[in-house]
Design a protein around this motif. Structure first.
Motif, PDB file in Angstrom:
ATOM      1  N   SER A  56      -2.361  -5.193  13.196  1.00  0.00           N
ATOM      2  CA  SER A  56      -2.372  -6.653  13.087  1.00  0.00           C
ATOM      3  C   SER A  56      -2.577  -7.336  14.435  1.00  0.00           C
ATOM      4  CB  SER A  56      -1.074  -7.154  12.443  1.00  0.00           C
ATOM      5  OG  SER A  56       0.022  -6.860  13.287  1.00  0.00           O
ATOM      6  N   ARG A  97       0.473   3.693  -3.033  1.00  0.00           N
ATOM      7  CA  ARG A  97      -0.345   4.896  -2.864  1.00  0.00           C
ATOM      8  C   ARG A  97       0.360   6.043  -2.150  1.00  0.00           C
ATOM      9  NH1 ARG A  97      -4.707   0.915  -2.878  1.00  0.00           N
ATOM     10  NH2 ARG A  97      -3.943   0.168  -0.901  1.00  0.00           N
ATOM     11  N   SER A 135      -6.074  -0.301   8.476  1.00  0.00           N
ATOM     12  CA  SER A 135      -4.671  -0.677   8.290  1.00  0.00           C
ATOM     13  C   SER A 135      -3.884   0.488   7.675  1.00  0.00           C
ATOM     14  CB  SER A 135      -4.558  -1.919   7.407  1.00  0.00           C
ATOM     15  OG  SER A 135      -5.043  -1.637   6.101  1.00  0.00           O
ATOM     16  N   GLU A 193      -7.550   7.580  -1.850  1.00  0.00           N
ATOM     17  CA  GLU A 193      -7.366   7.514  -3.298  1.00  0.00           C
ATOM     18  C   GLU A 193      -8.687   7.668  -4.054  1.00  0.00           C
ATOM     19  OE1 GLU A 193      -6.142   3.690  -4.897  1.00  0.00           O
ATOM     20  OE2 GLU A 193      -4.630   4.694  -6.128  1.00  0.00           O
ATOM     21  N   CYS A 217       0.824  -1.223   0.000  1.00  0.00           N
ATOM     22  CA  CYS A 217       0.000   0.000   0.000  1.00  0.00           C
ATOM     23  C   CYS A 217       0.852   1.264   0.000  1.00  0.00           C
ATOM     24  CB  CYS A 217      -0.908   0.023   1.215  1.00  0.00           C
ATOM     25  SG  CYS A 217      -2.027  -1.369   1.271  1.00  0.00           S
ATOM     26  N   PRO A 249     -10.549  -2.351   2.547  1.00  0.00           N
ATOM     27  CA  PRO A 249     -10.378  -3.787   2.764  1.00  0.00           C
ATOM     28  C   PRO A 249     -10.870  -4.238   4.142  1.00  0.00           C
ATOM     29  CG  PRO A 249      -8.262  -2.671   2.947  1.00  0.00           C
ATOM     30  CD  PRO A 249      -9.268  -1.635   2.496  1.00  0.00           C
ATOM     31  N   LEU A 259     -17.493 -11.802  11.572  1.00  0.00           N
ATOM     32  CA  LEU A 259     -16.450 -12.659  11.005  1.00  0.00           C
ATOM     33  C   LEU A 259     -16.842 -14.134  11.096  1.00  0.00           C
ATOM     34  CD1 LEU A 259     -13.208 -10.837  12.202  1.00  0.00           C
ATOM     35  CD2 LEU A 259     -14.295 -10.758   9.962  1.00  0.00           C
ATOM     36  N   CYS A 284      -4.194   1.759   4.738  1.00  0.00           N
ATOM     37  CA  CYS A 284      -3.733   1.376   3.393  1.00  0.00           C
ATOM     38  C   CYS A 284      -3.910   2.508   2.390  1.00  0.00           C
ATOM     39  CB  CYS A 284      -4.437   0.117   2.911  1.00  0.00           C
ATOM     40  SG  CYS A 284      -6.052   0.392   2.156  1.00  0.00           S
ATOM     41  N   VAL A 313      -7.776 -13.443   2.604  1.00  0.00           N
ATOM     42  CA  VAL A 313      -8.194 -13.083   1.252  1.00  0.00           C
ATOM     43  C   VAL A 313      -6.977 -12.809   0.370  1.00  0.00           C
ATOM     44  CG1 VAL A 313      -9.362 -11.299  -0.091  1.00  0.00           C
ATOM     45  CG2 VAL A 313     -10.419 -12.174   1.987  1.00  0.00           C
ATOM     46  N   VAL A 357      -9.748  -9.002  12.275  1.00  0.00           N
ATOM     47  CA  VAL A 357      -9.995  -8.402  10.959  1.00  0.00           C
ATOM     48  C   VAL A 357      -8.731  -8.514  10.107  1.00  0.00           C
ATOM     49  CG1 VAL A 357     -10.681  -6.337   9.709  1.00  0.00           C
ATOM     50  CG2 VAL A 357     -11.603  -6.764  11.967  1.00  0.00           C
ATOM     51  N   SER A 358      -7.596  -8.232  10.722  1.00  0.00           N
ATOM     52  CA  SER A 358      -6.327  -8.330  10.016  1.00  0.00           C
ATOM     53  C   SER A 358      -6.155  -9.735   9.430  1.00  0.00           C
ATOM     54  CB  SER A 358      -5.188  -7.996  10.984  1.00  0.00           C
ATOM     55  OG  SER A 358      -3.950  -8.360  10.454  1.00  0.00           O
ATOM     56  N   SER A 359      -6.484 -10.750  10.226  1.00  0.00           N
ATOM     57  CA  SER A 359      -6.345 -12.131   9.764  1.00  0.00           C
ATOM     58  C   SER A 359      -7.312 -12.439   8.622  1.00  0.00           C
ATOM     59  CB  SER A 359      -6.613 -13.099  10.921  1.00  0.00           C
ATOM     60  OG  SER A 359      -5.654 -12.916  11.935  1.00  0.00           O
ATOM     61  N   ALA A 360      -8.518 -11.863   8.709  1.00  0.00           N
ATOM     62  CA  ALA A 360      -9.494 -12.079   7.634  1.00  0.00           C
ATOM     63  C   ALA A 360      -8.996 -11.449   6.334  1.00  0.00           C
ATOM     64  CB  ALA A 360     -10.847 -11.493   8.035  1.00  0.00           C
ATOM     65  N   MET A 361      -8.392 -10.262   6.436  1.00  0.00           N
ATOM     66  CA  MET A 361      -7.849  -9.595   5.249  1.00  0.00           C
ATOM     67  C   MET A 361      -6.686 -10.410   4.684  1.00  0.00           C
ATOM     68  SD  MET A 361      -8.003  -5.800   6.933  1.00  0.00           S
ATOM     69  CE  MET A 361      -7.092  -4.840   5.725  1.00  0.00           C
ATOM     70  N   THR A 397      -2.947 -16.606  13.929  1.00  0.00           N
ATOM     71  CA  THR A 397      -3.125 -17.027  12.530  1.00  0.00           C
ATOM     72  C   THR A 397      -1.825 -17.026  11.733  1.00  0.00           C
ATOM     73  OG1 THR A 397      -3.660 -14.742  11.965  1.00  0.00           O
ATOM     74  CG2 THR A 397      -5.523 -16.250  12.265  1.00  0.00           C
ATOM     75  N   ARG A 398      -0.724 -16.534  12.341  1.00  0.00           N
ATOM     76  CA  ARG A 398       0.506 -16.364  11.580  1.00  0.00           C
ATOM     77  C   ARG A 398       1.695 -16.897  12.366  1.00  0.00           C
ATOM     78  NH1 ARG A 398      -2.341 -10.665  11.418  1.00  0.00           N
ATOM     79  NH2 ARG A 398      -2.620 -11.377  13.531  1.00  0.00           N
ATOM     80  N   ARG A 443     -20.702 -12.093   5.218  1.00  0.00           N
ATOM     81  CA  ARG A 443     -19.457 -11.613   4.614  1.00  0.00           C
ATOM     82  C   ARG A 443     -19.493 -11.768   3.103  1.00  0.00           C
ATOM     83  NH1 ARG A 443     -14.689 -14.428   7.545  1.00  0.00           N
ATOM     84  NH2 ARG A 443     -13.452 -12.983   6.303  1.00  0.00           N
ATOM     85  N   TRP A 502      -0.701 -12.124  17.222  1.00  0.00           N
ATOM     86  CA  TRP A 502      -0.057 -12.384  15.939  1.00  0.00           C
ATOM     87  C   TRP A 502      -0.121 -13.873  15.614  1.00  0.00           C
ATOM     88  CZ3 TRP A 502       2.192  -9.496  12.035  1.00  0.00           C
ATOM     89  CH2 TRP A 502       2.924 -10.228  11.082  1.00  0.00           C
ATOM     90  N   ARG A 531      -4.836  -4.311  -3.273  1.00  0.00           N
ATOM     91  CA  ARG A 531      -5.538  -4.572  -2.009  1.00  0.00           C
ATOM     92  C   ARG A 531      -4.547  -4.867  -0.880  1.00  0.00           C
ATOM     93  NH1 ARG A 531     -10.003  -8.841  -2.677  1.00  0.00           N
ATOM     94  NH2 ARG A 531     -11.190  -7.161  -3.640  1.00  0.00           N
ATOM     95  N   CYS A 532      -4.831  -4.280   0.287  1.00  0.00           N
ATOM     96  CA  CYS A 532      -3.963  -4.404   1.470  1.00  0.00           C
ATOM     97  C   CYS A 532      -3.922  -5.850   1.970  1.00  0.00           C
ATOM     98  CB  CYS A 532      -4.520  -3.494   2.554  1.00  0.00           C
ATOM     99  SG  CYS A 532      -3.658  -3.579   4.125  1.00  0.00           S
ATOM    100  N   HIS A 586       4.062 -10.608   7.200  1.00  0.00           N
ATOM    101  CA  HIS A 586       2.662 -10.968   7.416  1.00  0.00           C
ATOM    102  C   HIS A 586       2.259 -12.124   6.500  1.00  0.00           C
ATOM    103  CE1 HIS A 586      -1.749  -9.501   7.796  1.00  0.00           C
ATOM    104  NE2 HIS A 586      -1.360  -9.948   8.968  1.00  0.00           N
ATOM    105  N   PHE A 614      -1.767  -6.096   7.202  1.00  0.00           N
ATOM    106  CA  PHE A 614      -0.760  -5.960   8.261  1.00  0.00           C
ATOM    107  C   PHE A 614      -1.010  -4.685   9.081  1.00  0.00           C
ATOM    108  CE2 PHE A 614       3.555  -4.412   9.547  1.00  0.00           C
ATOM    109  CZ  PHE A 614       3.687  -5.251  10.634  1.00  0.00           C
ATOM    110  N   GLY A 615      -0.670  -3.551   8.508  1.00  0.00           N
ATOM    111  CA  GLY A 615      -0.985  -2.289   9.191  1.00  0.00           C
ATOM    112  C   GLY A 615      -0.304  -2.085  10.525  1.00  0.00           C
ATOM    113  N   GLN A 668     -14.390  -6.931   4.849  1.00  0.00           N
ATOM    114  CA  GLN A 668     -14.455  -8.095   5.731  1.00  0.00           C
ATOM    115  C   GLN A 668     -15.558  -7.975   6.774  1.00  0.00           C
ATOM    116  OE1 GLN A 668     -12.748 -10.795   5.138  1.00  0.00           O
ATOM    117  NE2 GLN A 668     -11.794  -9.721   3.433  1.00  0.00           N
TER     118      GLN A 668
END
Lengths: 250, 494
Positions: free
Chosen positions: A181, A144, B371, B378, A140, B331, B27, B373, A194, A187-191, B463-464, B33, B460, A172-173, A217, A176-177, B335
């Motif tokens: 995150s 941008r 986030s 834009e 991003c 984004p 979610l 972004c 995708v 929400v971060s995990s859902a993004m 999921t990661r 969704r 964190w 599309r992001c 991420h 992370f942000g 969600q």
């Protein structure tokens, strides 16, 4: 040409291979690199989480370290965006006239890595060899905030052996942000889910970007989900040659 | 069978749970969704196509932004001009300081009319002041006429989007609501059948009810006129059949000149619904004998707006023309949909507008629901730098929360304070890297990755994974390399 490398706090700690790649790449291109040993962080994490006073003190520290530097090169688009978009406001609000004018003088000499290679060095073919299928995530901030445009694509197009696969929904992001995150982890995990679907759908071996934060991420999810795909900072692709392939391919 | 989504979303910022909690039911609702992402992907694609065909899009954006900024800089004068012109044309202008004020004024006007029923053109501002439940409690039956609003009203649902308020409901869910509430057992989910059912339902209301409430897309200072744009024509019906019209509008909605519509209507239609022009553009000025409502009232609503106006960095928030392009591009919204924002204004604009309308007493989690972004900025047709305002509000929230002693040991606050200390000195920073390397070894598995962390880190690793810390930092590598190649070591090597 001389340039000073601001490696960024998280690259220094978590991704030293990116830094080593920047060094070998830029030295190969004839740049005499310096590294200021006192550097730490640009303050982005604090600024983006609302800790403006702390962000200001880090911005001030960075400015004082680099104000006499000819050129600063940074392999992280979000940190460059922090300086371009937020430093002027921080110095305006909390700083003195000397901070404002010193930073205004330094700003045009701060470059993101792909800007430095394409705009400052005027090079597109860096002599790299990377015989792999790669997709490019236009982070991003690169897209941008810095408006990197086609610079990354022009650099990748000249890498011998590299097959570039376009990434669907490239604007599309990844979710992370920074502290987003963890503050909004669900929400971060859902993004991320995708985004990862799009990245994996390319069938590439590597997902590259000019920002290791997005890659941390995406890479974290790839590893968790056995995605059979790796992340790699673009500096490592551009540094790779027949004689010295990227560490990530070992 | 009930299709209730997100068990009773609360669109009252004073009562809504914080965003990270409010998103959880959404979610876990894959149908919701899917409805949201499908709908906004369709709108996004239409918008992108129509913006691309406009070669002067960036110039239009600049013009729209300049018009709105100018209007806000001179808001007091333009509002007075609007009042003068509107009054001269036969309208009556009322000033409402807050939601309660506006509700009281509107109920008073309805009482004067002896109105027991009222029809409404879609207006999100009325949802902001929670007008419908207030009027219902006072014994006035409220009938929405916008298709999406009918779906919400009959389905006992809340809006999740400012342009397409029932965006989270798909057509089989609409069929269920209509079948149940209109008593149409055999109704199919064919869009024609659904709109036909709505039309039959609406015609009776249009013909019977002589009092209407609307919002406003724009107020025009120069003429005292009001503009409403819509896609269905139901708004036009409300503007022609009733005898009395009450328009509720935020004070920021004013445009200086009639001519400004040339720019605003172009950017609004393309940004909002991906159309070259809205199918129905209604403009009316005061009262015209023998044509349309013969009694016309405008209620100008402040409700926190003037406090935003006074803050130079935040003022741009009020440039908003409610096109929703930011939420369609977001984004996060993609969600979560709109309910999680706990406000009638969701998405990026909601994340900055709602806490400011609440004068930072509520909705403090919303500025963090991004986030950063930049996709919102834009696409914004009036160039609201939403990320910039988000950051400003984040710092205000942090400054508030810091005064709270209970936050002192909050892991996030503690972590950021410690990080600031470490970044202030390379010696401390490097020591912390070495300590982290030792500390994290305990969490690092044989594959070199961290799969689970405690506290904030656990957010964190839910999921990661995280790659374990490498054995050498970059600066250590650099120092080692410099030592090897320094003149001294070369000499020794010889």
């Amino acid at each position: 040409m001389r340039a000073s490398l601001f490696i960024t706090c998280y690259n220094d700690t978590l991704f030293p291979e990116t830094g080593r790649a920047v060094v070998s790449l830029l030295e190969r291109l004839g740049v005499q690199l310096d590294f200021h040993p006192k550097q730490t962080c640009c303050g982005q994490m604090h600024a983006n989480t609302g800790f403006r006073g702390e962000a200001f003190s880090q911005a001030k520290r960075l400015l004082r370290l680099y104000q006499d530097t000819e050129t600063v090169v940074i392999p992280s688009s979000s940190c460059v965006a922090m300086m371009r978009d937020q430093y002027p406001g921080l110095f305006e609000e909390l700083g003195s006239e000397s901070l404002r004018s010193d930073f205004a003088a330094l700003l045009p000499r701060i470059f993101e890595l792909s800007e430095f290679i394409v705009d400052r060095l005027g090079i597109e073919d860096v002599g790299a060899y990377f015989p792999h299928k790669v997709t490019y995530h236009a982070s991003c901030h690169g897209l941008r905030a810095l408006h990197l445009g086609d610079r990354p694509y022009r650099l990748l197009a000249k890498v011998r052996g590299l097959e570039l696969v376009p990434l669907p929904n490239v604007d599309r992001c990844c979710g992370f942000g920074g502290t987003f995150s963890v503050k909004n982890a669900e929400v971060s995990s859902a993004m991320l889910a995708v985004k990862l679907q799009d990245v994996v759908s390319t069938g590439a071996e590597f997902c590259t970007a000019l920002d290791n934060s997005c890659l941390m991420h995406l890479g974290g999810a790839m590893h968790r989900q056995y995605a059979g795909m790796k992340t790699i900072h673009m500096a490592e692709i551009l540094a790779a040659t027949e004689g010295s392939p990227a560490e990530a391919t070992h | 069978m009930s299709h209730a989504v997100a068990s009773h979303p609360i669109l009252d910022p004073t009562l809504a749970p914080p965003f990270p909690q409010a998103v959880l039911p959404v979610l876990r609702n894959p149908q919701l969704r899917k409805n949201v992402s499908h709908a906004i992907d369709v709108i996004q694609a239409k918008r992108a196509k129509l913006v691309a065909e406009k070669k002067d899009w960036q110039e239009l954006r600049s013009a729209a932004s300049a018009i709105r900024a100018h209007a806000l800089e001179n808001l007091g004068a333009y509002l007075e001009e609007f009042e003068t012109r509107c009054t001269a044309a036969g309208g009556t202008v009322h000033w409402a300081a807050d939601a309660a004020d506006a509700r009281r004024i509107i109920l008073g006007l309805l009482r004067e009319e002896n109105a027991s029923d009222v029809i409404k053109i879609k207006t999100m501002t009325s949802a902001e002041i929670q007008l419908n439940p207030f009027l219902e409690a006072a014994g006035v039956n409220v009938f929405e006429t916008d298709l999406a609003e009918i779906i919400l009203q009959l389905g006992d649902e809340e809006p999740s989007h400012i342009v397409v308020p029932a965006l989270h409901i798909n057509r089989s869910q609409v069929r269920e609501i209509f079948a149940r509430r209109m008593g149409l057992k055999d109704l199919s989910d064919d869009p024609h059948a659904l709109t036909a059912a709505a039309r039959t339902y609406l015609r009776q209301k249009f013909l019977k009810i002589p009092t209407a409430i609307s919002g406003a897309n724009f107020l025009i200072a120069e003429t005292g006129g009001v503009a409403v744009v819509e896609s269905e024509g139901n708004g036009r019906m409300c503007l022609t059949l009733p005898k009395t019209m009450i328009t509720l509008a935020g004070i920021e909605k004013v445009l200086p000149r009639f001519q400004d519509l040339e720019v605003m209507l172009q950017v609004l239609a393309r940004s909002a619904t991906g159309e070259r022009m809205n199918p129905y553009n209604s403009l009316w000025t005061g009262v015209t004998p023998g044509d349309g409502p013969q009694r016309f009232h405008v209620v100008l609503l402040d409700n926190g707006r003037s406090s935003i106006l006074g803050k130079p960095k935040q003022r741009q928030t009020l440039k908003c023309i409610r096109c929703a392009a930011c939420m369609n591009a977001c984004p996060v919204y993609r969600q979560t949909g709109g309910h999680a924002y706990g406000s009638v204004y969701p998405g990026p604009i909601g994340a900055i507008l709602t806490p400011q309308l609440m004068q930072m007493h509520h909705a403090q989690s919303l500025p963090f629901a991004s986030s950063l972004c930049g996709a919102c900025y834009e696409v914004c047709p009036v160039k609201i730098n939403i990320p910039e305002v988000l950051l400003e509000l984040r710092s205000q929230v942090v400054n508030q929360e810091r005064k709270d002693f209970a936050r002192f040991f909050d892991p996030m606050y503690l972590g950021l304070r410690v990080a600031n200390l470490l970044f202030g000195s390379s010696r401390l920073f490097h020591a912390s890297q070495r300590m982290g390397r030792i500390g994290l070894r305990f969490f690092t598995r044989k594959d070199g990755w961290i799969h689970s962390l405690p506290s904030v880190g656990g957010k964190w690793t839910q999921t990661r994974d995280l790659r374990g810390l490498p054995s050498q930092t970059f600066h250590e590598w650099w120092a080692a390399r410099a030592a090897q190649t320094s003149p001294l070591s070369i000499k020794e090597a010889k």
